[in-house]
Write a protein that holds these residues in place. Structure first.
Motif, PDB file in Angstrom:
ATOM      1  N   TRP A  18     143.443   2.455 -47.516  1.00 33.76           N
ATOM      2  CA  TRP A  18     142.862   2.085 -46.229  1.00 33.76           C
ATOM      3  C   TRP A  18     141.413   2.520 -46.077  1.00 33.76           C
ATOM      4  CZ3 TRP A  18     141.490   6.293 -43.354  1.00 33.76           C
ATOM      5  CH2 TRP A  18     142.194   7.477 -43.540  1.00 33.76           C
ATOM      6  N   THR A  41     138.709  -2.674 -43.941  1.00 35.27           N
ATOM      7  CA  THR A  41     140.100  -2.242 -44.123  1.00 35.27           C
ATOM      8  C   THR A  41     140.400  -1.025 -43.246  1.00 35.27           C
ATOM      9  OG1 THR A  41     140.078  -3.087 -46.374  1.00 35.27           O
ATOM     10  CG2 THR A  41     141.815  -1.510 -45.828  1.00 35.27           C
ATOM     11  N   THR A  81     143.078  -1.079 -40.209  1.00 35.02           N
ATOM     12  CA  THR A  81     144.216  -0.154 -40.298  1.00 35.02           C
ATOM     13  C   THR A  81     144.330   0.719 -39.057  1.00 35.02           C
ATOM     14  OG1 THR A  81     144.013  -0.094 -42.706  1.00 35.02           O
ATOM     15  CG2 THR A  81     145.262   1.698 -41.676  1.00 35.02           C
TER      16      THR A  81
END
Length: 187
Positions: free
Chosen positions: A87, A93, A97
């Motif tokens: 993550w 990302t 997340t």
């Protein structure tokens, strides 16, 4: 915050009792908090002293919370991909997340503690600020400040301190002070 910086041995110069280095973002947060406390035009040394002795302390009357707490110099730079944590591969990302989870956490903390005022910054996160404030904020086109009231809490959102003038943060302090003292026209 000072305790955290002391423990990681980074940033301690911002909290030195004598001649603390003024941090650009915290300088404007200190301006707002000093105005709320009744100092209408805080000067540089008052902001420096507030940062060194009061800002973000456990025993303070305010909390400093981050939507996305892992630091990055800006939205374009991401230096944590080398950690090989899925993550953390890239900023996108990381945000996908954690952003929704952190929004829910902040909403929960606001509901639990019922602060009179919540100040949020960073125009890249206005969508999150709108969700956290339950969609109550409207824009003041001239000042680039969004504000609104929901469940007796005044929400204020504006661009990041790096990109907004000290006067804007003083204006936020005055808005908050008027609201706290029942003299606000904010609905």
């Amino acid at each position: 915050m000072a305790m955290f910086h002391k423990k990681i041995s980074i940033g301690h110069e911002f909290f030195s009792p004598q001649n603390a280095v003024i941090q650009r973002t915290w300088n404007k947060l200190a301006e707002t908090l000093l105005v709320i406390s009744g100092i209408e035009l805080p000067h540089r040394e008052q902001r420096r002293a507030f940062q060194a002795h009061h800002l973000g302390r456990i025993d303070s009357n305010h909390a400093l919370l981050e939507l996305l707490p892992i630091p990055a110099p800006n939205h374009r730079q991401w230096h944590l991909s080398t950690l090989n944590i899925p993550w953390m591969a890239c900023r996108k990302t990381y945000e996908s997340t954690w952003k929704c989870k952190r929004e829910l956490l902040l909403k929960s903390l606001i509901k639990e503690h019922r602060p009179k005022v919540v100040v949020m910054y960073g125009k890249g996160h206005f969508d999150a600020w709108n969700r956290i404030s339950n969609g109550c904020m409207i824009s003041d086109e001239q000042s680039n400040i969004f504000s609104g009231v929901d469940a007796a809490t005044l929400y204020i959102a504006l661009p990041h301190p790096r990109t907004s003038r000290l006067e804007r943060w003083r204006e936020v302090g005055l808005m908050a002070s008027r609201f706290i003292n029942g003299k606000s026209g904010v609905e």
